[in-house]
Design an enzyme around this catalytic site. Sequence first.
Site, short mmCIF file in Angstrom:
data_model
loop_
_atom_site.label_atom_id
_atom_site.label_comp_id
_atom_site.label_asym_id
_atom_site.label_seq_id
_atom_site.Cartn_x
_atom_site.Cartn_y
_atom_site.Cartn_z
CB THR A 115 -0.92 -0.01 1.24
OG1 THR A 115 -1.66 -1.23 1.21
CG2 THR A 115 -1.87 1.17 1.25
CG ASP A 137 3.21 -9.59 7.87
OD1 ASP A 137 2.60 -10.44 8.52
OD2 ASP A 137 3.06 -9.42 6.65
N GLY A 180 3.73 -13.78 9.06
CA GLY A 180 4.76 -12.74 9.12
C GLY A 180 5.37 -12.41 7.78
CD GLU A 232 3.41 -16.32 6.29
OE1 GLU A 232 2.51 -17.08 5.92
OE2 GLU A 232 3.28 -15.08 6.30
CE1 TYR A 299 -4.98 -15.32 5.28
CE2 TYR A 299 -5.06 -17.73 5.30
CZ TYR A 299 -4.68 -16.54 4.70
OH TYR A 299 -3.98 -16.57 3.52
NE ARG A 302 -5.02 -11.19 7.30
CZ ARG A 302 -4.85 -11.48 6.00
NH1 ARG A 302 -3.66 -11.82 5.56
NH2 ARG A 302 -5.86 -11.42 5.17
#
Length: 375
Positions: A115, A137, A180, A232, A299, A302
Amino acid sequence: MAKTKRIGILTSGGDSPGLNAAIRGVGKTALGFYGMEIVGFRDGFRGLVEGRRLKLDKAALAGILTIGGTILGTSRDRPHRMLIDGRTRDMTEVIVENFKKFDLDALVCLGGGGTQKSALHLSEAGLNVVTLPKTIDNDVAMTDLTFGFSTALDIATEAIDRLHSTAHSHHRIIVTEVMGHRAGWLALGAGIAGGADVILIPEIPYNVEKIAEAIRRRSRRGTNFSIVAVAEGAKCIEDARAFTAAENKRGRARTLHDKKDAKMELAALEARHTGNTLRLARQLEELTHLESRVTILGYVQRGGTPSAADRLLATRLGGACADLIHEGVFGVMVAARGDGTEPVPLEKVAGKRKIVLPDHPWVQTARHVGTCLGD
Ligand code: F6P
């Protein structure tokens, strides 16, 4: 200085706890303190292209502080490479036109590394852009912290806590995969906080034999269970070398053929890496003769209610964002700096990543308490 009247806001990239707290922080300060108007765009930059929007008045901002996800929806769409009717198109011009059409004076983009890059692109196209750093992350450059990280850290830590009792009861190794992306903040933080015996992060390539030896050492001392927290993106030394070589090859590629070749090589490595945590658990079982199990947190990290720390950070950053817009400061990310905030030019953020350096105090702490880092 022209008075800013109308702000557009969007959330982009993976969702994370604290996004709504940040929207509320920007919105309440802009509306209540400065008397501006604020309009939300749905599903990231795509909503801005398609003109899908939502007026963020007092009622829309009420009651969202504690809610996970994002009330605006999100996507990983990028302004300059957006899939439209099956074709990848550059939608920058459309966004610039819509910015004018919707009478916006500023655009606030809430997101992670990708972004920040898109926001710089729009800033260079002439829009007044301000960003906030969001991601579980914690890998956005030039900010002490990103919102979302604290909540994910709490969730991953609680999971490691819970895995301890079952690993202990069954005398097993439990390999827990933590998110991460390509940074080890979450695995390292949760691993230290949860007392994992082994922590593996992308920044420190591991040697499976060394991990097995650390686990066997525990067994010799009479502790025949172990918790392995693996990021990960963590890789063994050989895989890390192969990735670096393929990335260098892609960087050096000049012809279309070479670029395609390097891209395919990287894709093959990525595909192989998908099964890494399962492979690691199998290898450890063979080398230690202890039963091994895998838990991929995924997930869950999150989702749900943001922690108090994330709500506080997101509200602080959101408020500071509205202040900067009021002052006419654009082309910046609002960074967290100690107890305060600081505007950082987007050029200094975009395309960079904050990773765990090998001499970071958290790495030293982990080593000092006897945690194996696989090296
Ligand atoms: O950036 C946040 C994150 O959850 C990373 O930890 C993970 O690698 C990635 O997003 C997953 O992305 P997606 O939601 O697109 O599957």
